[in-house]
Enzyme design. Structure first.
Site, PDB file in Angstrom:
ATOM      1  N   ASP A   1       0.406  -1.217   0.456  1.00 16.87           N
ATOM      2  CA  ASP A   1       0.246  -0.375   0.116  1.00 16.87           C
ATOM      3  C   ASP A   1       0.668   1.018   0.415  1.00 16.87           C
ATOM      4  O   ASP A   1       1.584   1.356   0.621  1.00 16.87           O
ATOM      5  CB  ASP A   1      -1.127  -0.023   1.818  1.00 16.87           C
TER       6      ASP A   1
ATOM      7  N   GLU B   1       1.129  -0.238  -5.045  1.00 15.95           N
ATOM      8  CA  GLU B   1       0.597   0.131  -5.523  1.00 15.95           C
ATOM      9  C   GLU B   1       1.686   1.873  -5.455  1.00 15.95           C
ATOM     10  O   GLU B   1       1.512   2.143  -4.171  1.00 15.95           O
ATOM     11  CB  GLU B   1      -0.591   0.474  -4.619  1.00 15.95           C
TER      12      GLU B   1
END
Length: 548
Positions: free
Chosen positions: A213, A278
């Site tokens: 993330d 990401e």
């Protein structure tokens, strides 16, 4: 703490991730086993046969760790345990054992940019004085102004408002997202050592990979300099705009040092353990830097998700992604929807038009080389839920900006005539977000076995993707074919097998011939002479065998 039950990988195929189809499970919205209205690990375990039969290769699970759930689990208080909302470590071990037995791999979300404000480290930082070792794990700073009453710089939160919050002793701490998500100081050796240990903890339990993330955000520029401009937008749109620039808090060169220490850890485990970033970067070239034999295995290509419904837009995005991935020798990744973005049925026009285009886009994506990520419910053709009552929305950005991601997070429908459509056990009427009445016709039970349904389209396409030589990881590259304006056509081949994908974005039906017999189509084809007519907003795969 229970011991890991399945530290052994599924198989010895180290390159499985190069051509996998990964199904994103938004844990709280997938399946609820205990009837409390929130999805859980046992719910996932019960539905694993559905995912095997769908034809995916791996599951990516959103965070299920101990968390106050301010940002749906992306505010982690304990990286080595399961939040009671979702079960416990024994549930995780049982789920991953069953998944591996069914041929499914498990990718878990890792949230290294920030912790929860309830993480023991942050509690210790607040309990100590400025300059303490405990505060050094985070990014605390003195404020500006005569009395330190102004934030240390002009950075703004992705969720809207200042990226700084002041504590009672006068210092400020940085949070690029919600105040409940303080950013870590990744120049601190304890932070780096902690996350290396977290990686090993879950690898020892048998996980096959990690989705990182905010992979581009962990390192901030020395001195925390001002951005130097004022944005008139906030929330999700600001995230998109700021994420694509090389700003003092995104895509700093030093972030690659982190991944160069993580890769040997992943490589030390058998079975092709992997990581996908990401990451947002200013250019495709900078995004490609996250990928390679000494860093991460993949990075999401969000440009494909952002492509407009036109042949030129898709062609440009595909060509760029393929060119950049070839430089670093890594597979491309293709994404149409996820838990942070509006579902693509709605992005493409909603209603009948949006669904037709979404089905066609699925065939386009699944015919391309590389790894495809499918967001839960897209195989059912689910649209965005736009009319959720404000009082039920839980996205923290909604409270600060009025923009919400809740519409793509509504629990998916499984069966039945009434909401929540089999989301929980028999008789359960609880669901943390309500599903609309129109979803009754979109449930798994309503579509399973129905010719032409979106679910059966995905099942057919995924089966062909696994079985057809021309779609194998070792198949040839994308070869574009000359077409009339507004039509995309390319083929891939292996030995004598050729598969051609044609997508009609032209606004009028087009005649297709010379590519062999159709094997799957997003809409019914009409035979005409020796060819077929492909309707508007539709895609089809054709196969032929080359003699000799």
């Amino acid at each position: 703490m229970t011991a890991a039950t399945n530290p052994t990988p599924l198989t010895s195929d180290d390159d499985w991730w190069r051509s996998a189809v990964v199904y994103q499970v938004y844990v709280r919205s997938f399946a609820d086993a205990n009837g409390d209205g929130v999805g859980d690990l046992q719910g996932i375990r019960q539905r694993l046969p559905y995912l095997r039969d769908l034809g995916v290769d791996a599951l990516w699970l959103t965070p299920f760790y101990t968390s106050p759930q301010i940002d749906a689990g992306y505010d982690v208080a304990d990286y080595r345990d399961v939040d009671p909302l979702f079960g416990d470590l024994a549930d995780f071990d049982a789920m991953i054992t069953d998944a591996h037995a069914l041929g499914l791999r498990i990718i878990v979300d890792l949230v290294p940019n920030h912790t929860s404000s309830r993480h023991p480290w942050f509690a210790a930082a607040l309990a100590t004085a400025p300059g303490s070792p405990e505060r050094e794990r985070y990014l605390f700073a003195d404020g500006q102004g005569a009395h330190g009453e102004l934030p240390p710089n002009d950075w703004e939160s992705i969720f809207g408002g200042p990226a700084w919050t002041r504590v009672p002793d006068g210092q400020w701490y940085l949070h690029l997202f919600d105040p409940a998500q303080p950013d870590l100081n990744w120049r601190h050796p304890e932070v780096r050592a902690e996350f290396e240990d977290v990686l090993r903890f879950w690898l020892d339990r048998g996980v096959d990979g990690f989705r990182i993330d905010v992979a581009h955000g962990m390192i901030k520029a020395e001195g925390l300099p001002d951005v130097g401009f004022n944005s008139m937008t906030t929330g999700r749109r600001q995230s998109e705009l700021l994420g694509k620039g090389r700003l003092p808090y995104f895509d700093q060169d030093e972030v690659h040092d982190i991944y160069r220490t993580w890769r040997p850890i992943l490589d030390s485990y058998p079975g092709g353990r992997m990581a996908v970033a990401e990451a947002w970067a200013e250019t495709p070239q900078r995004l490609a830097r996250y990928i390679g034999p000494d860093e991460l295995h993949q990075a999401f290509s969000f440009d494909f998700l952002d492509a407009t419904w036109s042949a030129d837009s898709f062609r440009k995005v595909i060509d760029t992604a393929l060119a950049e991935s070839s430089i670093v020798g890594a597979p491309t990744t293709w994404v149409l929807s996820n838990h942070d973005r509006q579902r693509h049925v709605t992005r493409y026009g909603d209603g009948t038009v949006g669904l037709r285009r979404a089905r066609a886009a699925a065939l386009l994506m699944l015919a391309l080389p590389g790894c495809a990520y499918v967001y839960q419910g897209e195989e059912l053709g689910l649209p965005e839920v736009l009319d959720l009552p404000d009082e039920l929305r839980q996205d923290p950005s909604f409270l600060r900006t009025g923009e919400s991601r809740d519409g793509c997070r509504v629990p998916i429908p499984w069966s039945g005539e009434l909401a929540p459509y089999g989301f929980g056990p028999d008789g359960s009427e609880l669901s943390w977000l309500p599903a609309p009445a129109t979803w009754r016709a979109l449930s798994v039970a309503a579509q399973a076995g129905v010719p032409g349904s979106t679910l059966e389209l995905y099942r057919a396409a995924l089966r062909i993707r696994h079985e057809h030589p021309a779609l194998a990881a070792t198949a040839g590259p994308v070869v574009w074919l000359e077409t009339e304006p507004g039509v995309l056509a390319f083929h891939r081949s292996l030995d004598d097998a050729v598969l051609t994908c044609v997508v009609n974005l032209s606004g009028a039906p087009v005649r297709i011939d010379g590519h062999g017999r159709p094997v799957v189509a997003s809409e019914d084809l009409t035979e005409q002479d020796a060819g077929h007519v492909l309707p508007v907003d539709a895609a089809a795969w054709f196969e032929r065998r080359c003699a000799g």
